[in-house]
Design an enzyme around this catalytic site. Sequence first.
Site, PDB file in Angstrom:
ATOM      1  N   SER A 159       0.869  -1.308  -0.130  1.00 20.50           N
ATOM      2  CA  SER A 159       0.104   0.095   0.025  1.00 20.50           C
ATOM      3  C   SER A 159       0.893   1.265   0.072  1.00 20.50           C
ATOM      4  CB  SER A 159      -0.893  -0.030   1.390  1.00 20.50           C
ATOM      5  OG  SER A 159      -1.484   1.212   1.406  1.00 20.50           O
ATOM      6  N   TYR A 172      -2.041  -1.032  10.244  1.00 18.53           N
ATOM      7  CA  TYR A 172      -2.075  -1.478   8.590  1.00 18.53           C
ATOM      8  C   TYR A 172      -0.840  -0.789   8.075  1.00 18.53           C
ATOM      9  CZ  TYR A 172      -4.128  -1.611   4.137  1.00 18.53           C
ATOM     10  OH  TYR A 172      -4.596  -1.980   2.790  1.00 18.53           O
TER      11      TYR A 172
END
Length: 275
Positions: A159, A172
């Site tokens: 990401s 995350y």
Amino acid sequence: MGKTVVITGAGGVLCSTMAEALAKEGHKIALLDLNKDAADKVAEKINNAGGKAIGVKANVLEKDSLVLAKEEVNKAFGKCDILINGAGGNHPLGTTSNPFLQAEDLLNKTEGFKTFFDLDPKGIQFVFNLNFIGTLLPTQIFAEDMVGRDNCSILNVSSMNAFTPLTKIPAYSGAKAAVSNFTQWLAVHFSKVGIRVNALAPGFFLTEQNRTLLTNEDGSLTPRGNQIIEQTPMGKFGEPEHLVGTTLWLCGEGASFVTGVVVPIDGGFSAYSGV
Ligand code: NAD
């Protein structure tokens, strides 16, 4: 000739789009997902369009489940040539309520308000397991098929928050940083046996997981949604189709000397300092 492509998290928004694009190139697609119904729906769509796909139930966190999935894939389509590690996501227990800690947050606590000090290790572990262990285990199971064969590759899904962490989501961001780091490690480790390993680093894509964080019921942007668009030089969220070109490139022969890269697909978000 069509290759055998295994995609985890393939019932989801981003990976189902990547699966459809790879099927159109003539590849055989094994769609692995914890949610078998979601995987089957994508398989049906691909097969109805003239492609070849199967839905396979698999939990990326359980080796036994992946071994069974591999047997199913090998029986239907032969050895795995390409693995896309797409299963991943965040959890509310690894998320703070506010981007910045203020001294008064500790004094006037309201029900459900979470500071850094309230983060639950269970939530953090869930996120690290899903994203990191959930990339490592399927690689252990499926990459054995690739050793010593030509044109095999692995594509991880990191990401843009792996480059610079986003506020509120330390678990995350950290887990995806681990995925990017692991991508480089694996690329080096597998370099002598013909397996290339790369990753996509998607920016903000409007999906079911984040829709309520980024948009209001009437479709207008939330303050966080607005902040993201202002920080994205191209001025919009990503669409799943934006991942297709890079996926086909990294999984194809045009990238035969490319390994260990993490490609941002983020409309310039990670390149922009905001000034
Ligand atoms: P999604 O929620 O639509 O899809 C995720 C899929 O993974 C779901 O079908 C779910 O059933 C499956 N899954 C969850 N746990 C699993 C498990 N233990 N075993 C097997 N399957 C499991 O998510 P998405 O937005 O399409 O995201 C796909 C990937 O892209 C994820 O790795 C995500 O972290 C990453 N990503 C997404 C964005 C975004 O903006 N949506 C941005 C950057 C990175």
